[in-house]
Design a protein around this motif. Structure first.
Motif, PDB file in Angstrom:
ATOM      1  N   LEU A  47       0.940  -1.301   0.018  1.00 33.12           N
ATOM      2  CA  LEU A  47       0.137  -0.198  -0.187  1.00 33.12           C
ATOM      3  C   LEU A  47       0.572   1.049  -0.269  1.00 33.12           C
ATOM      4  O   LEU A  47       0.235   2.294   0.383  1.00 33.12           O
ATOM      5  CB  LEU A  47      -1.006  -0.086   1.501  1.00 33.12           C
ATOM      6  N   GLY A  48       2.011   0.969   0.182  1.00 35.04           N
ATOM      7  CA  GLY A  48       2.770   1.911  -0.547  1.00 35.04           C
ATOM      8  C   GLY A  48       3.306   3.218   1.226  1.00 35.04           C
ATOM      9  O   GLY A  48       3.696   3.990   0.905  1.00 35.04           O
ATOM     10  N   CYS A  49       3.080   2.862   1.879  1.00 36.76           N
ATOM     11  CA  CYS A  49       3.244   3.089   3.202  1.00 36.76           C
ATOM     12  C   CYS A  49       4.753   2.849   3.630  1.00 36.76           C
ATOM     13  O   CYS A  49       5.683   2.113   2.669  1.00 36.76           O
ATOM     14  CB  CYS A  49       2.555   2.487   3.984  1.00 36.76           C
ATOM     15  N   THR A  50       5.066   3.433   5.062  1.00 34.57           N
ATOM     16  CA  THR A  50       6.651   3.614   4.607  1.00 34.57           C
ATOM     17  C   THR A  50       7.148   3.473   6.678  1.00 34.57           C
ATOM     18  O   THR A  50       7.591   4.592   7.441  1.00 34.57           O
ATOM     19  CB  THR A  50       7.562   5.246   4.601  1.00 34.57           C
ATOM     20  N   ILE A  51       6.399   2.983   7.137  1.00 37.83           N
ATOM     21  CA  ILE A  51       6.406   2.332   8.900  1.00 37.83           C
ATOM     22  C   ILE A  51       7.397   1.884   8.811  1.00 37.83           C
ATOM     23  O   ILE A  51       8.174   0.907   8.358  1.00 37.83           O
ATOM     24  CB  ILE A  51       4.633   1.759   8.578  1.00 37.83           C
ATOM     25  N   THR A  52       8.537   2.207   9.829  1.00 38.36           N
ATOM     26  CA  THR A  52       9.550   1.842  10.683  1.00 38.36           C
ATOM     27  C   THR A  52       9.134   0.882  11.287  1.00 38.36           C
ATOM     28  O   THR A  52       8.560   1.196  12.524  1.00 38.36           O
ATOM     29  CB  THR A  52      10.160   3.031  11.480  1.00 38.36           C
ATOM     30  N   HIS A  53       9.735  -0.670  11.032  1.00 36.47           N
ATOM     31  CA  HIS A  53      10.036  -1.660  11.681  1.00 36.47           C
ATOM     32  C   HIS A  53      10.647  -1.309  12.759  1.00 36.47           C
ATOM     33  O   HIS A  53      10.910  -0.452  13.628  1.00 36.47           O
ATOM     34  CB  HIS A  53      10.635  -2.577  10.864  1.00 36.47           C
ATOM     35  N   ILE A  54      10.357  -2.119  14.449  1.00 38.85           N
ATOM     36  CA  ILE A  54      10.615  -1.916  15.375  1.00 38.85           C
ATOM     37  C   ILE A  54      10.687  -3.043  16.356  1.00 38.85           C
ATOM     38  O   ILE A  54      10.876  -4.114  15.628  1.00 38.85           O
ATOM     39  CB  ILE A  54       8.900  -1.174  16.580  1.00 38.85           C
ATOM     40  N   GLN A  55      11.656  -2.468  17.427  1.00 33.21           N
ATOM     41  CA  GLN A  55      12.370  -3.863  18.494  1.00 33.21           C
ATOM     42  C   GLN A  55      11.962  -3.512  19.483  1.00 33.21           C
ATOM     43  O   GLN A  55      12.221  -2.014  20.300  1.00 33.21           O
ATOM     44  CB  GLN A  55      13.536  -4.330  18.011  1.00 33.21           C
ATOM     45  N   MET A  56      12.491  -4.183  20.963  1.00 30.80           N
ATOM     46  CA  MET A  56      12.125  -4.138  21.697  1.00 30.80           C
ATOM     47  C   MET A  56      13.943  -3.881  22.477  1.00 30.80           C
ATOM     48  O   MET A  56      15.171  -4.727  22.082  1.00 30.80           O
ATOM     49  CB  MET A  56      11.979  -5.260  22.152  1.00 30.80           C
ATOM     50  N   ARG A  57      13.439  -2.973  23.002  1.00 33.61           N
ATOM     51  CA  ARG A  57      15.090  -2.571  23.681  1.00 33.61           C
ATOM     52  C   ARG A  57      15.375  -3.041  25.074  1.00 33.61           C
ATOM     53  O   ARG A  57      14.625  -2.745  26.108  1.00 33.61           O
ATOM     54  CB  ARG A  57      15.005  -1.225  23.572  1.00 33.61           C
ATOM     55  N   GLU A  58      16.830  -4.210  25.136  1.00 31.31           N
ATOM     56  CA  GLU A  58      16.342  -4.958  25.975  1.00 31.31           C
ATOM     57  C   GLU A  58      16.994  -3.721  27.570  1.00 31.31           C
ATOM     58  O   GLU A  58      16.910  -4.739  28.460  1.00 31.31           O
ATOM     59  CB  GLU A  58      17.399  -5.784  25.561  1.00 31.31           C
ATOM     60  N   HIS A  59      17.280  -2.945  27.338  1.00 30.32           N
ATOM     61  CA  HIS A  59      18.158  -2.193  28.646  1.00 30.32           C
ATOM     62  C   HIS A  59      17.264  -1.044  28.656  1.00 30.32           C
ATOM     63  O   HIS A  59      17.388  -0.591  29.437  1.00 30.32           O
ATOM     64  CB  HIS A  59      19.105  -1.584  28.330  1.00 30.32           C
ATOM     65  N   SER A  60      15.954  -0.773  28.606  1.00 30.45           N
ATOM     66  CA  SER A  60      14.889   0.225  28.905  1.00 30.45           C
ATOM     67  C   SER A  60      14.038  -0.523  29.698  1.00 30.45           C
ATOM     68  O   SER A  60      13.780  -1.800  29.613  1.00 30.45           O
ATOM     69  CB  SER A  60      13.975   0.740  27.562  1.00 30.45           C
ATOM     70  N   THR A  61      13.318   0.289  29.832  1.00 29.28           N
ATOM     71  CA  THR A  61      12.033   0.152  30.956  1.00 29.28           C
ATOM     72  C   THR A  61      10.326  -0.754  29.715  1.00 29.28           C
ATOM     73  O   THR A  61      10.332  -0.222  28.768  1.00 29.28           O
ATOM     74  CB  THR A  61      11.781   1.007  31.759  1.00 29.28           C
ATOM     75  N   VAL A  62      10.075  -0.860  30.644  1.00 31.68           N
ATOM     76  CA  VAL A  62       8.398  -1.680  30.168  1.00 31.68           C
ATOM     77  C   VAL A  62       7.277  -0.714  29.661  1.00 31.68           C
ATOM     78  O   VAL A  62       7.730  -0.590  28.258  1.00 31.68           O
ATOM     79  CB  VAL A  62       7.962  -2.373  31.304  1.00 31.68           C
ATOM     80  N   LYS A  63       7.862   0.863  30.366  1.00 32.89           N
ATOM     81  CA  LYS A  63       7.147   2.131  29.890  1.00 32.89           C
ATOM     82  C   LYS A  63       7.531   2.471  28.561  1.00 32.89           C
ATOM     83  O   LYS A  63       7.188   3.058  27.704  1.00 32.89           O
ATOM     84  CB  LYS A  63       7.195   3.154  31.083  1.00 32.89           C
TER      85      LYS A  63
END
Length: 225
Positions: A47-63
């Motif tokens: 659909l021609g979108c440009t949504i950035t893929h995400i990943q969990m940050r292991e050294h960050s908080t739940v929030k």
């Protein structure tokens, strides 16, 4: 044995409950990251979108990790709303209404949507119309994603939000100090109940979200084969 365990003998059991619940929460979040990336990939490719893929940050908080998913889901909502706006702008009112008429054959809706994307994108994949209709005609965006965003915001704002997602590797005492700063029985019970409440709602909403995305991605794979 810690002094608090002598004063409150059931604390060790509660600690284990916290560890188990924390791991369940992280597993659920990890699955949502994966599902969100799958949906973003379909939107980007077809659909021609440009949504950035995400990943969990292991050294960050739940929030902080909740905020990452919320941002991605909000972008998906925005893109689907834009798709709807494109449909409304390019189509005659009667044709646009057909897209949302449950009595209309789905193949006709897909053909209408594909025609719009051929205009908008210059060239559209054969699955573009199908993906658009699946997203616009389901409650994936209007209800499922909105519900998850709300729950993620609640989790981020709760006592759980400040916990690092890697806290499991630091031992039981560190988990307790991260959550409570103390190991008093009433605080420990409150933390367990908070986890249980948020996790039950979060898991149920996540399963709906993942099933809805699986329907879309499965259809795409069938079209490609």
């Amino acid at each position: 044995m810690a002094l608090s365990d002598l004063l409150y003998p059931d604390n060790p059991k509660r600690r284990q409950e916290l560890i188990h619940l924390h791991q369940e929460l992280l597993n659920c979040m990890s699955t949502n990251f994966h599902a969100t990336n799958e949906l973003a990939g379909v939107l980007n490719e077809h659909l021609g979108c440009t949504i950035t893929h995400i990943q969990m940050r292991e050294h960050s908080t739940v929030k902080e990790n909740c905020d990452i998913i919320i941002q991605a889901m909000s972008e998906i909502q925005h893109q689907v709303q834009k798709i709807d706006s494109d449909m409304k702008e390019k189509l005659e009112p009667v044709l646009y209404q057909k897209l949302y008429d449950i009595k209309e054959p789905e193949l006709e809706k897909i053909a209408i949507a594909h025609k719009v994307f051929s205009i908008v994108l210059g060239e559209a994949t054969s699955t573009a119309g199908m993906v658009a209709i699946k997203l616009l005609g389901s409650n994936l965006i209007t209800l499922t994603v909105s519900k998850l965003i709300s729950l993620l915001a609640q989790i981020g704002a709760s006592v759980l939000g400040g916990i690092s997602i890697t806290i499991l590797g630091l031992g039981i005492e560190m988990i307790l100090h991260a959550i409570l700063g103390a190991v008093e029985r009433n605080q420990l019970l409150a933390a367990v109940r908070s986890y249980e409440k948020h996790l039950a709602e979060f898991k149920a909403a996540s399963e709906k979200y993942q099933r809805a995305i699986c329907e879309v991605t499965s259809l795409v794979r069938q079209q490609v084969q």
